[in-house]
Motif scaffolding. Structure first.
Motif, PDB file in Angstrom:
ATOM      1  N   UNK A 249     -14.622  -0.271  16.666  1.00  0.00           N
ATOM      2  CA  UNK A 249     -15.335   0.103  15.445  1.00  0.00           C
ATOM      3  C   UNK A 249     -15.671   1.582  15.392  1.00  0.00           C
ATOM      4  N   UNK A 250     -16.030   2.166  16.518  1.00  0.00           N
ATOM      5  CA  UNK A 250     -16.470   3.554  16.501  1.00  0.00           C
ATOM      6  C   UNK A 250     -15.315   4.538  16.560  1.00  0.00           C
ATOM      7  N   UNK A 251     -14.419   4.372  17.513  1.00  0.00           N
ATOM      8  CA  UNK A 251     -13.330   5.339  17.664  1.00  0.00           C
ATOM      9  C   UNK A 251     -12.173   5.048  16.715  1.00  0.00           C
ATOM     10  N   UNK A 252     -11.627   3.848  16.800  1.00  0.00           N
ATOM     11  CA  UNK A 252     -10.409   3.540  16.055  1.00  0.00           C
ATOM     12  C   UNK A 252     -10.694   3.380  14.557  1.00  0.00           C
ATOM     13  N   UNK A 253     -11.665   2.528  14.211  1.00  0.00           N
ATOM     14  CA  UNK A 253     -11.898   2.227  12.794  1.00  0.00           C
ATOM     15  C   UNK A 253     -12.361   3.443  12.007  1.00  0.00           C
ATOM     16  N   UNK A 254     -13.307   4.200  12.555  1.00  0.00           N
ATOM     17  CA  UNK A 254     -13.807   5.373  11.838  1.00  0.00           C
ATOM     18  C   UNK A 254     -12.697   6.410  11.670  1.00  0.00           C
ATOM     19  N   UNK A 255     -11.850   6.581  12.691  1.00  0.00           N
ATOM     20  CA  UNK A 255     -10.734   7.520  12.576  1.00  0.00           C
ATOM     21  C   UNK A 255      -9.769   7.082  11.481  1.00  0.00           C
ATOM     22  N   UNK A 256      -9.492   5.776  11.401  1.00  0.00           N
ATOM     23  CA  UNK A 256      -8.610   5.273  10.349  1.00  0.00           C
ATOM     24  C   UNK A 256      -9.242   5.489   8.981  1.00  0.00           C
ATOM     25  N   UNK A 257     -10.549   5.229   8.871  1.00  0.00           N
ATOM     26  CA  UNK A 257     -11.232   5.409   7.592  1.00  0.00           C
ATOM     27  C   UNK A 257     -11.140   6.861   7.119  1.00  0.00           C
ATOM     28  N   UNK A 258     -11.388   7.811   8.007  1.00  0.00           N
ATOM     29  CA  UNK A 258     -11.314   9.220   7.625  1.00  0.00           C
ATOM     30  C   UNK A 258      -9.885   9.614   7.265  1.00  0.00           C
ATOM     31  N   UNK A 259      -8.913   9.033   7.969  1.00  0.00           N
ATOM     32  CA  UNK A 259      -7.502   9.278   7.649  1.00  0.00           C
ATOM     33  C   UNK A 259      -7.174   8.780   6.240  1.00  0.00           C
ATOM     34  N   UNK A 260      -7.641   7.572   5.909  1.00  0.00           N
ATOM     35  CA  UNK A 260      -7.370   7.017   4.583  1.00  0.00           C
ATOM     36  C   UNK A 260      -8.026   7.839   3.482  1.00  0.00           C
ATOM     37  N   UNK A 261      -9.233   8.340   3.737  1.00  0.00           N
ATOM     38  CA  UNK A 261      -9.936   9.132   2.731  1.00  0.00           C
ATOM     39  C   UNK A 261      -9.228  10.456   2.452  1.00  0.00           C
ATOM     40  N   UNK A 262      -8.481  10.966   3.422  1.00  0.00           N
ATOM     41  CA  UNK A 262      -7.738  12.200   3.200  1.00  0.00           C
ATOM     42  C   UNK A 262      -6.502  11.978   2.330  1.00  0.00           C
ATOM     43  N   UNK A 263      -6.038  10.721   2.270  1.00  0.00           N
ATOM     44  CA  UNK A 263      -4.782  10.441   1.579  1.00  0.00           C
ATOM     45  C   UNK A 263      -4.959   9.793   0.209  1.00  0.00           C
ATOM     46  N   UNK A 264      -6.145   9.299  -0.112  1.00  0.00           N
ATOM     47  CA  UNK A 264      -6.289   8.543  -1.349  1.00  0.00           C
ATOM     48  C   UNK A 264      -7.663   8.753  -1.948  1.00  0.00           C
ATOM     49  N   UNK A 265      -7.865   8.200  -3.161  1.00  0.00           N
ATOM     50  CA  UNK A 265      -9.135   8.348  -3.844  1.00  0.00           C
ATOM     51  C   UNK A 265     -10.229   7.573  -3.120  1.00  0.00           C
ATOM     52  N   UNK A 266     -11.460   8.085  -3.233  1.00  0.00           N
ATOM     53  CA  UNK A 266     -12.586   7.443  -2.556  1.00  0.00           C
ATOM     54  C   UNK A 266     -12.773   6.013  -3.035  1.00  0.00           C
TER      55      UNK A 266
END
Length: 314
Positions: A249-266
């Motif tokens: 949840x902390x390392x993998x999930x948050x990193x994926x979430x930030x990656x997705x936010x860079x590529x698409x609308x909030x």
């Protein structure tokens, strides 16, 4: 209202495991982007189930504080050895710290406090899953993104489907208002983090982003835990739960979430949170033997349809 295409990735963002270099395998980047939402959903939904197990062995603040201390202890030597580039300037540090505070302190801290005061994990999840509505309402003014009519319909379906899953199983708990308010504050924290990251994204290496996030979380939650009851059962069940949420949840999930936010609308990314309570219910049904009524399965289908309406490109 016309659909707004997502922003192109910022060319100034350095290549990382989550942000491949342009021209270094566009197919691989597209595959990663296609798989990332599903991986994020599974890990995030599992987090609620595992946190429920962990909170049976520790009070919420102690659980969070130990989680953050583990992460800082892991990341400090990794950063020291790999020496990734540091964020450039006070502005970058400030924006990264703000997102970290909103997620690690406000979102997780308030959610765990609400659960400790009587809100069940399922109800906490469904309150948290309504954050796409907050994001959709604020995004036009803060990020310039516009939500089409089909998007608003999808958001409404997602909220209704998620609520149906929880109500079909156990209904809203008789928790005190302050506990429910804590979960609402938690939801607003994640919504604010989503909007802040989308509006003020800065180029930074994921290792430094995570270290700043968890260091800040440890600095805030740690003293609060020391001032509390410090109730921890040092059992294998506790260690399994805290290590799971620390890594996934902390390392993998948050990193994926930030990656997705860079590529698409909030709004499009945050709509994924509608599927967390239904997916958590399915996991609880499969792994813990929790019951899921027919109305719950119908709610899952409605929530999935809502997310598709928000996420599908025309």
């Amino acid at each position: 209202m016309p659909h707004v295409a997502p922003k192109a990735p910022d060319a100034s963002v350095p290549a990382t495991p989550l942000t491949p270099r342009a021209g270094a395998g566009a197919g691989g980047a597209d595959l990663l982007a296609a798989l990332a939402p599903a991986v994020f959903l599974v890990l995030w939904a599992l987090g609620f189930v595992v946190a429920k197990i962990g909170l049976a062995h520790a009070d919420p603040l102690s659980f969070l504080a130990i989680r953050y201390l583990i992460l800082v202890a892991v990341l400090v030597p990794v950063v020291a050895v790999l020496r990734p580039p540091m964020p450039r300037g006070a502005r970058a540090w400030g924006h990264i710290a703000m997102v970290g505070f909103l997620i690690q302190v406000v979102y997780f801290g308030a959610a765990y406090a609400g659960m400790a005061m009587g809100v069940s994990a399922g109800v906490a999840a469904v309150i948290g899953s309504t954050q796409p509505l907050a994001v959709a309402l604020a995004a036009p003014a803060l990020t310039g993104e516009r939500i089409a009519a089909r998007g608003w319909l999808g958001l409404a379906l997602g909220a209704g489907g998620s609520l149906a899953v929880v109500l079909s199983g156990r209904g809203l708990d008789a928790a005190p208002p302050v506990a429910v308010l804590a979960c609402v504050v938690s939801m607003l924290g994640m919504a604010a983090a989503t909007l802040w990251q989308r509006r003020f994204a800065v180029p930074a290496h994921p290792l430094w982003v995570n270290l700043i996030h968890f260091g800040l979380g440890s600095a805030v939650i740690g003293p609060a835990a020391l001032a509390g009851p410090l109730q921890v059962d040092w059992t294998p069940g506790f260690w399994g739960a805290v290590l799971w949420v620390s890594i996934t949840n902390s390392l993998v999930s948050i990193s994926i979430l930030l990656f997705l936010l860079k590529r698409s609308e909030a709004a499009r990314v945050s709509a994924l949170f509608y599927l967390v309570p239904p997916l958590a219910a399915v996991i609880g049904w499969a792994a813990l033997g929790e019951s899921l009524a027919l109305a719950g399965w119908a709610g899952i289908a409605v929530a999935a349809a809502g997310v598709w309406l928000v996420s599908a490109r025309r």
